[in-house]
Design a protein around this motif. Structure first.
Motif, PDB file in Angstrom:
ATOM      1  N   SER A 156       0.830  -1.215   0.000  1.00  0.00           N
ATOM      2  CA  SER A 156       0.000   0.000   0.000  1.00  0.00           C
ATOM      3  C   SER A 156       0.860   1.258   0.000  1.00  0.00           C
ATOM      4  CB  SER A 156      -0.962  -0.010   1.183  1.00  0.00           C
ATOM      5  OG  SER A 156      -0.258   0.139   2.389  1.00  0.00           O
ATOM      6  N   ALA A 159       1.184   2.626  -3.452  1.00  0.00           N
ATOM      7  CA  ALA A 159      -0.020   2.848  -4.247  1.00  0.00           C
ATOM      8  C   ALA A 159      -0.682   4.162  -3.858  1.00  0.00           C
ATOM      9  CB  ALA A 159      -1.002   1.699  -4.034  1.00  0.00           C
ATOM     10  N   ARG A 160      -1.685   4.557  -4.653  1.00  0.00           N
ATOM     11  CA  ARG A 160      -2.479   5.728  -4.288  1.00  0.00           C
ATOM     12  C   ARG A 160      -3.538   5.304  -3.263  1.00  0.00           C
ATOM     13  NH1 ARG A 160      -5.452   7.180  -8.564  1.00  0.00           N
ATOM     14  NH2 ARG A 160      -4.692   5.493  -9.878  1.00  0.00           N
ATOM     15  N   MET A 161      -4.187   6.260  -2.615  1.00  0.00           N
ATOM     16  CA  MET A 161      -5.246   5.985  -1.637  1.00  0.00           C
ATOM     17  C   MET A 161      -4.799   4.983  -0.586  1.00  0.00           C
ATOM     18  SD  MET A 161      -8.529   7.054  -2.873  1.00  0.00           S
ATOM     19  CE  MET A 161      -9.622   5.668  -2.753  1.00  0.00           C
ATOM     20  N   ARG A 162      -3.529   5.089  -0.160  1.00  0.00           N
ATOM     21  CA  ARG A 162      -2.975   4.024   0.668  1.00  0.00           C
ATOM     22  C   ARG A 162      -3.677   3.855   2.000  1.00  0.00           C
ATOM     23  NH1 ARG A 162       1.371   8.150   0.525  1.00  0.00           N
ATOM     24  NH2 ARG A 162       2.301   7.118  -1.266  1.00  0.00           N
ATOM     25  N   LEU A 165      -6.500   1.725   1.244  1.00  0.00           N
ATOM     26  CA  LEU A 165      -6.152   0.479   0.554  1.00  0.00           C
ATOM     27  C   LEU A 165      -5.725  -0.605   1.526  1.00  0.00           C
ATOM     28  CD1 LEU A 165      -5.786  -0.962  -2.107  1.00  0.00           C
ATOM     29  CD2 LEU A 165      -3.466  -0.076  -2.221  1.00  0.00           C
TER      30      LEU A 165
ATOM     31  N   LEU B 126      -9.124  -3.757  -7.379  1.00  0.00           N
ATOM     32  CA  LEU B 126      -9.027  -2.371  -6.921  1.00  0.00           C
ATOM     33  C   LEU B 126      -7.569  -1.965  -6.778  1.00  0.00           C
ATOM     34  CD1 LEU B 126     -11.820  -1.931  -4.257  1.00  0.00           C
ATOM     35  CD2 LEU B 126     -11.458  -0.574  -6.303  1.00  0.00           C
ATOM     36  N   LEU B 127      -6.771  -2.868  -6.219  1.00  0.00           N
ATOM     37  CA  LEU B 127      -5.344  -2.578  -6.055  1.00  0.00           C
ATOM     38  C   LEU B 127      -4.722  -2.223  -7.396  1.00  0.00           C
ATOM     39  CD1 LEU B 127      -2.635  -2.654  -4.495  1.00  0.00           C
ATOM     40  CD2 LEU B 127      -2.563  -5.099  -4.913  1.00  0.00           C
ATOM     41  N   THR B 129      -6.064  -0.773  -9.876  1.00  0.00           N
ATOM     42  CA  THR B 129      -6.429   0.551 -10.373  1.00  0.00           C
ATOM     43  C   THR B 129      -5.638   1.649  -9.648  1.00  0.00           C
ATOM     44  OG1 THR B 129      -8.190   0.840  -8.775  1.00  0.00           O
ATOM     45  CG2 THR B 129      -8.784  -0.200 -10.853  1.00  0.00           C
ATOM     46  N   LEU B 130      -4.998   1.306  -8.527  1.00  0.00           N
ATOM     47  CA  LEU B 130      -4.367   2.332  -7.701  1.00  0.00           C
ATOM     48  C   LEU B 130      -2.855   2.415  -7.870  1.00  0.00           C
ATOM     49  CD1 LEU B 130      -6.482   1.875  -4.459  1.00  0.00           C
ATOM     50  CD2 LEU B 130      -6.685   3.650  -6.168  1.00  0.00           C
ATOM     51  N   GLU B 132       0.008   3.206 -10.770  1.00  0.00           N
ATOM     52  CA  GLU B 132       0.117   3.695 -12.150  1.00  0.00           C
ATOM     53  C   GLU B 132       1.089   2.869 -12.986  1.00  0.00           C
ATOM     54  OE1 GLU B 132      -1.681   5.849 -13.501  1.00  0.00           O
ATOM     55  OE2 GLU B 132      -2.687   6.568 -11.690  1.00  0.00           O
ATOM     56  N   ARG B 137       2.611  -2.379 -10.915  1.00  0.00           N
ATOM     57  CA  ARG B 137       1.237  -2.848 -10.738  1.00  0.00           C
ATOM     58  C   ARG B 137       1.187  -4.357 -10.914  1.00  0.00           C
ATOM     59  NH1 ARG B 137      -1.998   0.140 -14.516  1.00  0.00           N
ATOM     60  NH2 ARG B 137      -1.078  -1.182 -16.101  1.00  0.00           N
TER      61      ARG B 137
END
Lengths: 224, 224
Positions: A156, A159-162, A165, B126-127, B129-130, B132, B137
């Motif tokens: 996490s 990643a974004r929105m960790r 997430l 979902l992971l 999509t988060l 880039e 990824r």
């Protein structure tokens, strides 16, 4: 044996970082207490009811708290740009995970041990007679939470929105830990306390499976 | 092109035959009546979904090992197709349960563990999509997929020990379990048909992933 000496040094670093500020521990204790109090408004916390709901509620609060408190583990390294240095400093990247894992387990256990007496008073359960057994249950449960928690905090952090997430990845995966810990805690707080060997074995099995997975795949989680 | 058309036609033929057989060939179940015929669709979808998740696990492992993009495509395609089949299971389950048990949903072990598995694979998507960066990824989601798949049997057994209301396993269950011979044959035919459908969807989804990556690469080239 380089693995263990590396781990010991890194563990010292993790514990020192936390005990200098004690931010994580204090906020987590207050957070769990808040959840437990809020949950108790959703049912009548009388004798029988609290025995039925209490253990599950406590473990649910611990799981929620863990999904937040395990966050900084790798995020701190990421933010301070220390991850590469950390990786270069050890011969086996598993040592990084092992150190963070032990540190997280220690933090979780400390929080739980601080909360158990408060929980016992609030929900009117007797814990003194079964305290050693409870410690065993909480130890196995915390290890089960900490292994995937430490692994996923490395995911996490990249990643974004960790913040959202980590709970999302962690909580469904921890369903077996929630069930097994709740059942074994409930067994010990019962009028006739009994150590649930089946569930303890299950928790130990969960810990072994995921520790092995972390040992096999952990190094890839830290790739640049 | 011809290969895709043939695979498509064969699949449609198999699914239509399976549907026909489940309505007109198998005898009426004594206690449940016509609603029991949903079983050939419901359980066969569950099996196909499980196979898809196993393929996803395989793709995840191979990606971590070989680092070839195509294993990542396989992983994400299989996860999506598996989710589609599991969603069918979660929808047809209540449709079957309501007339037979009198309730739409029950917290029994198979329903609940399927639900948790569904959540785990939603988290997997979902992971994706988060994050880039494509390589990161692919790697991180593959590692999460490995952890998630290892968790599936643990979720299954923990919930099974915890409580149960579902019928005991009918196919490949213990002694005393078993289906009437025609039912058995039609069931296996349905499983085959659903697997053919799963393979068809998987190969189409894989093609789509490959094309979208190609488009993405072209776009980047045009911008550069």
């Amino acid at each position: 044996m380089a693995l263990f000496s590396n781990t010991a040094v890194l563990l010292g670093k993790e514990l020192r970082t936390e005990f200098r500020s004690r931010e994580l521990l204090t906020t987590t204790v207050v957070f769990i207490l808040t959840i437990v109090i809020l949950f108790s408004f959703t049912f009548q916390p009388s004798g029988n009811e609290s025995l039925r709901f209490g253990p599950g509620l406590l473990w649910l609060a611990i799981l929620f708290a863990a999904s937040l408190m395990l966050q900084p583990g790798f995020l701190r390294e990421q933010n301070n740009d220390t991850l590469s240095a950390l990786r270069l400093s050890v011969s086996d990247p598993f040592a990084i995970f092992l150190a963070k894992l032990v540190a997280n387990t220690v933090f979780l256990l400390l929080t739980e041990m601080l909360l158990l007496p408060i929980f016992a008073v609030l929900f009117n359960v007797h814990i003194l007679a079964v305290f050693p057994q409870l410690v065993l249950v909480f130890f196995l449960g915390s290890v089960g939470v900490a292994i995937p928690g430490t692994a996923f905090s490395a995911i996490s952090a990249q990643a974004r929105m960790r913040e959202l997430l980590l709970p999302l990845l962690l909580l469904p995966l921890l369903t077996p830990v929630l069930i097994a810990s709740t059942e074994s805690t409930a067994g010990l707080l019962d009028a006739q306390p009994a150590l649930q060997g089946k569930w303890l074995g299950f928790l130990a099995g969960f810990d072994v499976v995921f520790l092995t997975a972390l040992w096999l795949f952990g190094e890839y989680l830290l790739e640049e | 092109m011809a290969k895709r058309a043939i695979l498509g036609l064969v699949t449609v033929g198999l699914v239509v035959t399976a549907a026909f057989a489940s309505f007109y060939v198998v005898p009426m179940e004594r206690t449940m009546g016509p609603i029991q015929r949903i079983f050939y669709f419901h359980a066969a979808s569950a099996w196909a979904g499980m196979t898809a998740f196993a393929i996803c696990f395989l793709g995840n492992l191979l990606y971590v090992w070989r680092r070839q993009q195509n294993w990542d495509w396989l992983g994400v395609s299989a996860a999506e197709v598996g989710l589609a089949f599991t969603t069918v299971v979660l929808i047809t389950g209540p449709i079957w349960a309501h007339p037979v048990w009198g309730i739409w949903w029950t917290w029994d072990w198979r329903l609940t563990s399927t639900f948790v598995m569904w959540l785990l694979y939603i988290s997997y998507l979902l992971l994706r999509t988060l994050i880039e960066e494509p390589d990161r990824r692919a790697l991180l989601s593959a590692l999460f997929g490995i952890f998630a798949f290892l968790d599936v049997p643990l979720v299954y057994f923990s919930i099974r020990w915890w409580r149960t209301q579902h019928p005991q396993p009918v196919v490949m269950g213990g002694p005393g379990a078993g289906l009437e011979p025609t039912m058995f044959k039609v069931f296996f035919f349905s499983v085959l048909a659903m697997h053919a459908l799963m393979v068809l969807l998987l190969s189409e989804r894989y093609r789509l992933e490959k094309l979208s990556v190609a488009v993405h690469d072209l776009q980047r080239e045009a911008e550069a």
